[in-house]
Design a protein around this motif. Structure first.
Motif, PDB file in Angstrom:
ATOM      1  N   ALA A 200       0.280 105.430  72.618  1.00 45.39           N
ATOM      2  CA  ALA A 200      -0.713 106.202  71.955  1.00 45.39           C
ATOM      3  C   ALA A 200      -0.973 106.325  70.417  1.00 45.39           C
ATOM      4  N   ALA A 201      -0.277 105.036  69.586  1.00 45.36           N
ATOM      5  CA  ALA A 201      -0.199 104.833  67.782  1.00 45.36           C
ATOM      6  C   ALA A 201      -0.922 104.286  68.043  1.00 45.36           C
ATOM      7  N   ARG A 202      -0.966 102.915  68.863  1.00 44.54           N
ATOM      8  CA  ARG A 202      -1.210 101.421  69.328  1.00 44.54           C
ATOM      9  C   ARG A 202      -3.420 101.807  68.543  1.00 44.54           C
ATOM     10  N   PRO A 203      -3.781 102.581  69.226  1.00 44.17           N
ATOM     11  CA  PRO A 203      -5.339 102.300  68.506  1.00 44.17           C
ATOM     12  C   PRO A 203      -5.555 102.738  67.194  1.00 44.17           C
ATOM     13  N   TYR A 204      -4.511 103.686  66.757  1.00 42.78           N
ATOM     14  CA  TYR A 204      -4.350 103.784  65.129  1.00 42.78           C
ATOM     15  C   TYR A 204      -4.558 102.857  64.394  1.00 42.78           C
ATOM     16  N   ALA A 205      -3.849 102.186  64.575  1.00 42.99           N
ATOM     17  CA  ALA A 205      -3.569 100.237  63.263  1.00 42.99           C
ATOM     18  C   ALA A 205      -4.533 100.638  62.586  1.00 42.99           C
ATOM     19  N   GLY A 206      -4.074 100.128  61.314  1.00 43.60           N
ATOM     20  CA  GLY A 206      -6.138  99.582  60.485  1.00 43.60           C
ATOM     21  C   GLY A 206      -5.409  98.020  60.604  1.00 43.60           C
ATOM     22  N   SER A 207      -7.024  98.177  59.720  1.00 46.14           N
ATOM     23  CA  SER A 207      -7.091  96.157  60.779  1.00 46.14           C
ATOM     24  C   SER A 207      -5.665  94.788  60.149  1.00 46.14           C
ATOM     25  N   ALA A 208      -5.140  95.713  59.493  1.00 46.32           N
ATOM     26  CA  ALA A 208      -3.511  94.474  59.419  1.00 46.32           C
ATOM     27  C   ALA A 208      -3.033  94.528  60.959  1.00 46.32           C
ATOM     28  N   GLY A 209      -3.248  94.931  62.276  1.00 48.93           N
ATOM     29  CA  GLY A 209      -1.952  94.765  63.251  1.00 48.93           C
ATOM     30  C   GLY A 209      -1.559  95.837  63.484  1.00 48.93           C
TER      31      GLY A 209
ATOM     32  N   VAL B  47      -6.769 102.126  50.151  1.00 47.39           N
ATOM     33  CA  VAL B  47      -5.914 100.947  50.726  1.00 47.39           C
ATOM     34  C   VAL B  47      -6.730 100.768  51.728  1.00 47.39           C
ATOM     35  N   ASP B  48      -7.214  99.074  51.493  1.00 46.22           N
ATOM     36  CA  ASP B  48      -7.322  98.280  53.007  1.00 46.22           C
ATOM     37  C   ASP B  48      -6.333  98.148  54.105  1.00 46.22           C
ATOM     38  N   SER B  49      -6.857  98.253  54.865  1.00 52.60           N
ATOM     39  CA  SER B  49      -5.926  98.049  56.358  1.00 52.60           C
ATOM     40  C   SER B  49      -4.507  98.451  56.700  1.00 52.60           C
ATOM     41  N   MET B  50      -4.644  99.894  56.268  1.00 61.75           N
ATOM     42  CA  MET B  50      -3.912 100.514  55.940  1.00 61.75           C
ATOM     43  C   MET B  50      -3.785 101.583  58.048  1.00 61.75           C
ATOM     44  N   GLY B  51      -5.280 102.053  58.237  1.00 61.35           N
ATOM     45  CA  GLY B  51      -4.754 102.702  59.310  1.00 61.35           C
ATOM     46  C   GLY B  51      -4.840 103.871  59.415  1.00 61.35           C
ATOM     47  N   HIS B  52      -4.596 104.701  59.960  1.00 57.47           N
ATOM     48  CA  HIS B  52      -4.515 106.497  60.429  1.00 57.47           C
ATOM     49  C   HIS B  52      -2.400 106.591  60.379  1.00 57.47           C
ATOM     50  N   GLY B  53      -1.830 106.308  59.726  1.00 58.04           N
ATOM     51  CA  GLY B  53      -0.561 107.475  59.278  1.00 58.04           C
ATOM     52  C   GLY B  53      -0.150 107.583  58.009  1.00 58.04           C
ATOM     53  N   THR B  54       1.039 107.391  58.362  1.00 59.62           N
ATOM     54  CA  THR B  54       2.202 106.742  57.075  1.00 59.62           C
ATOM     55  C   THR B  54       1.416 105.609  57.088  1.00 59.62           C
ATOM     56  N   PRO B  55       2.154 105.336  54.913  1.00 63.42           N
ATOM     57  CA  PRO B  55       2.015 103.881  55.198  1.00 63.42           C
ATOM     58  C   PRO B  55       3.191 102.931  55.047  1.00 63.42           C
ATOM     59  N   PRO B  56       2.479 102.052  56.025  1.00 61.40           N
ATOM     60  CA  PRO B  56       3.005 100.887  56.695  1.00 61.40           C
ATOM     61  C   PRO B  56       3.628 100.229  54.998  1.00 61.40           C
TER      62      PRO B  56
END
Length: 302
Positions: A170-179, A255-264
């Motif tokens: 469910a979370a996979r498509p919310y990842a940023g451009s970093a994967g 902050v590029d490549s973060m996607g949607h979620g708490t900061p990786p």
């Protein structure tokens, strides 16, 4: 780290604290369906090491906080929105800095409008507007709807492996451009699974109480840091830019490549220093201004 259970009105909220309790407090507010586990412990330690008293907590229906039956939340959206104030009251804090991600950012906006004396500053991460009229904003990416349509439902919520697999997909498509960091995500999901009374409630009930009174960002007076990514598939970058434009005293940090979620972790070298500077720079004046602000405001009807 020392976990506490705070009780009030038949409800318990689980919290963790990091750092010196006399340091400026910052309360971290997770997104919908998420427990405190999604605010990485190492992230909290980094903030505490630089002079902040960091508090993270489990929303109702997540982690070790009070849990309702699936599909029958025993609380309202306004209860979720004002739980941070209950935490401050229980800890004897008149005010704090608030950092929220997604739904947590909407909660932070609500506090900034309806409980301004309790708010020293806001940090809104991958969030959208909780009210106001910003004009047209781009919708979520079509890939999100396509991924949701392909997602297989959980047949047995007592099957921990199946639940963690479901959360990851469910979370996979919310990842940023970093994967998508599958190993990290699953480690957090397993930790949350072990602490949660009912993950089905966690993944269901927040969406049943999502509606709450609007909070127009233009009415926020607290200094606000808007952290947003160009690769957020749920709230594209114009959502963050609109927040930064509407809030009178706001700064946008891309902050590029973060996607949607708490900061990786790969974003911490940018976000941690920015959050520390934002909180500490705005602390003394806000603390003096809000020194006498205390007590949870009267709850408004949904």
């Amino acid at each position: 780290m020392l976990m506490k259970l705070l009780g009030f009105d038949g409800v318990c909220l689980a919290i963790d604290e990091f750092g010196d309790p006399s340091a400026p407090p910052v309360l971290l507010i997770a997104g919908a369906t998420q427990s405190m586990d999604w605010w990485d412990e190492d992230f909290c330690v980094l903030l505490a090491a630089k002079g902040l008293h960091v508090i993270r907590f489990d929303h109702r229906d997540t982690g070790q906080s009070t849990t309702s039956p699936p599909g029958r939340p025993g609380y309202s959206g306004i209860d979720l929105a004002t739980d941070p104030l209950r935490i401050l009251d229980a800890l004897g804090l008149g005010s704090a800095h608030f950092a929220g991600v997604s739904m947590g950012g909407a909660i932070a906006q609500h506090l900034g409008v309806h409980a301004a004396p309790r708010v020293r500053s806001l940090t809104l991460i991958e969030s959208s507007l909780a009210g106001g009229r910003p004009g047209p904003l781009p919708p979520p990416s079509p890939e999100l709807a396509e991924a949701e349509a392909r997602l297989q439902p959980v047949e047995d919520w007592t099957d921990a492996v199946a639940v963690v697999d479901y959360r990851a997909e469910a979370a996979r498509p919310y990842a940023g451009s970093a994967g998508f960091d599958d190993e990290r995500f699953r480690a957090i999901a397993w930790s949350e699974q072990a602490r949660s009374a009912c993950v089905e409630s966690s993944l269901t009930n927040h969406f049943l109480v999502a509606d709450s009174p609007e909070a127009d960002p233009a009415a926020i007076s607290a200094p606000s840091l808007i952290v947003h990514s160009e690769s957020d598939p749920l709230f594209p970058l114009p959502h963050g830019a609109a927040l930064a434009q509407m809030i009178p005293n706001a700064t946008l940090l891309r902050v590029d490549s973060m996607g949607h979620g708490t900061p990786p972790p790969h974003t911490w070298s940018v976000i941690v220093p920015a959050l520390i500077v934002h909180c500490l720079a705005n602390d003394e004046a806000a603390h003096c201004r809000n020194l006498h602000g205390a007590g949870t405001p009267e709850q408004e009807p949904l």
